[in-house]
Design an enzyme around this catalytic site. Sequence first.
Site, PDB file in Angstrom:
ATOM      1  N   GLU A   1       0.819  -1.223   0.000  1.00 37.28           N
ATOM      2  CA  GLU A   1       0.000   0.000   0.000  1.00 37.28           C
ATOM      3  C   GLU A   1       0.850   1.270   0.000  1.00 37.28           C
ATOM      4  O   GLU A   1       0.731   2.138   0.874  1.00 37.28           O
ATOM      5  CB  GLU A   1      -0.966   0.007   1.198  1.00 37.28           C
ATOM      6  CG  GLU A   1      -2.009  -1.088   1.133  1.00 37.28           C
ATOM      7  CD  GLU A   1      -3.025  -1.009   2.270  1.00 37.28           C
ATOM      8  OE1 GLU A   1      -4.133  -1.545   2.096  1.00 37.28           O
ATOM      9  OE2 GLU A   1      -2.719  -0.415   3.323  1.00 37.28           O
TER      10      GLU A   1
ATOM     11  N   GLU B   1      -6.509  -7.618  -0.799  1.00 33.34           N
ATOM     12  CA  GLU B   1      -6.987  -7.435   0.568  1.00 33.34           C
ATOM     13  C   GLU B   1      -8.463  -7.074   0.585  1.00 33.34           C
ATOM     14  O   GLU B   1      -8.915  -6.224  -0.186  1.00 33.34           O
ATOM     15  CB  GLU B   1      -6.222  -6.312   1.284  1.00 33.34           C
ATOM     16  CG  GLU B   1      -4.824  -6.647   1.738  1.00 33.34           C
ATOM     17  CD  GLU B   1      -4.247  -5.540   2.613  1.00 33.34           C
ATOM     18  OE1 GLU B   1      -5.041  -4.766   3.200  1.00 33.34           O
ATOM     19  OE2 GLU B   1      -3.018  -5.443   2.699  1.00 33.34           O
TER      20      GLU B   1
END
Length: 720
Positions: free
Chosen positions: A150, A306
């Site tokens: 991320e 995710e």
Amino acid sequence: MTILPTRDVCYGGDWNPDQWPAQTVAEDIELMKEAGVNLVSLAIFSWAKLEPKPGEYDFAWLRDIMDRCHEAGIFVDLATGTAAPPVWMARNNPESLPVNKDGVRLGFGSRQQYCPSSREYRSRSKALARALAEEFKDHPALVMWHVNNEYACHVPHCYCDVCEADFQDWLRDKYGDISALNDAWNTHFWAQVYSDFDQIYVPRTMPTIPNSAQVLDFWRFSDSQILKLYLGEAEQLREVTPGIPVTTNFMGEFTYLDYREWAKHVDVVSDDSYPDPALPGAAHEVAFNADLMRGLKGGQPFVLMEQVTSAVQWRPQNTVKRPGQFELWSLSRVAHGADGVMQFQWRQSPGGAEMFHGGMVHHSGKKSRWWSEVVKLGGSLSNLAPVVGGRVDAKVAVVVDTDSARARHLSCGPNEAPALFSAARAWHRSLWEKNIATDIIGVEDDLAGYSVIVVPELFIDYPKFAARLQVAAENGAHVLVTAPSGVVNPTLRAVLGGYLGSLSDLLGVVVTDYAVHSPDAAKWAQSDLWMVDPRVDRITRAVETPGVVDYHDLEVRSAALVRALEQVGSPRPAPRGGVWGEYVMATKEADQFTDPMWLNDEVEVVAQFAPESDLGGWPAITKRKVGKGAAWYVATDLDAVGRDALVRVLAAYGRVDMSASNLPDGIEVVKRGVVTFYLNHSDRAVQLAGVTGFDLLSQAEATGHAVVAPRSAMAIVSRE
């Protein structure tokens, strides 16, 4: 590109065995077998264990885990661990920590505590990536590399002195000459003229409004600095393991990074997605982000890296998913192009910042209701091998542009706008509600094959893209452009002579002025300016303020749009615009302002602003025939009713299949490859007629009449 050699849908999650005792690790392997897990992400936050001291690596524990995975038939997406540098880096090299906009150097104790320009971080992260590649290059469990995690989620910009020097070098490379930068940034305003690149600051906190062009370039610079970090690690991995695909997880609608550029450098697009189950529009967010990811590499399948089984922990209130919703949204992702469904995380953390973030194995273990849903989804995905690698065929495209979203957000005025694809999301939702397959593409993508192309709020003017839209329309496409578009050039200088810029020739209109409403004016106005006592305020009580309403009413002039509106409901609802409005003139007759300026015969007024508005009588929606197609312009932020009606009209003109738009409420239909998904988002069972074939999920035949349970799905393969 398929990830697993078995060509199955990937299923699993982020596993952190280094955070648990040996007994729990052994139990996890058995539970993964029960759940149908075939892929885990390892070592995402393990830098401190992988390199406990500078230059001293400990991979023995990781090799043991990977060996166990291989023995259990579980493949590994191996992370480089560089998303959370260890404390020794912060202590030994405090300059590696990022600096915020106020000049404060951030501390250790969270994650992503690194400056993207830090030479120490760059060197150490590349070294760790190479060491991991050398260690595990021949391991049979390894199927994918996972770089960092991320990127820019918490630190999209660093304002330290090293970043400032690198920013100056970046500007030298971009502009070459300081006079070119002064012109691009219009630095004569407020006496900001520079004589040398060394004089330029990063845009730290200032006395008042900064130069938006400078800030936009700083966003671009920050993006490029972070991309260099990824490329540095990826280069090491590819040199040692050229046959193993490399990814890093994106975050959907995240404009700090230009994912269309990043996608060129990943082998597999992967994405993290956390829609809020408390919101009715969350089901659309699942579809929108999926289409967004699928469009990054020309329709190539992606991996949902995710999501959460139950609820996240980082919202002020964290609603859990409804029973069945975890599987339903997972299957929606697969329907829209995902070849993998992964979770953060496998086992819910016993402590720390994400202790209450749900996992595949919750704190209560198999006693949790989520365990049965985890096992059920594993079984469902194991039946979906026929969908792996399949494509979604769409005749409609919605265009997004990261730089335009940034530019509008950073401009001071005409109104505040988030750095998001808000208009694109709205138009995509209108198409999704009609079960119309839609691609989300960029300004550089091929337009051939699309019969309807929606271009919402393209704030930056791109002449080359406008020329390609012209060709698409001449070849039969219906091109819809919405306001505000073509307002600035790529350096955030205003388009002069009327907005729309290079799009004006295609649309046949030019925007001379904007008219933005301010429904929140009372929040910042002095009370004596806002309040009116009609008993005594003889002058003020006569003042009308239409600008404080949050809409523009429209009057429809097109028979086709009237018929489309009649299909919405009875009595016929009128479309509305939002707070945005514009004065639109024909390009051939826009020499001077005339109130109102009606368009020439070349441009049809489809709808106009209602007389109650100061824009009363001015065109709100226009249409111009172009070759075999047409170009449409919407001079307001059209509401859902207006978008629905216009979608119906465009679909009819573009011969887009609308047969699935009249299904019962709550039913989403997506065809991917040979599989047609029927997803029931409602709380009641829905009966569908005419559904025939084999349902991969239930492993049963559908013989023409099907019942889809609440919050569940079917995946039909035709027997024909």
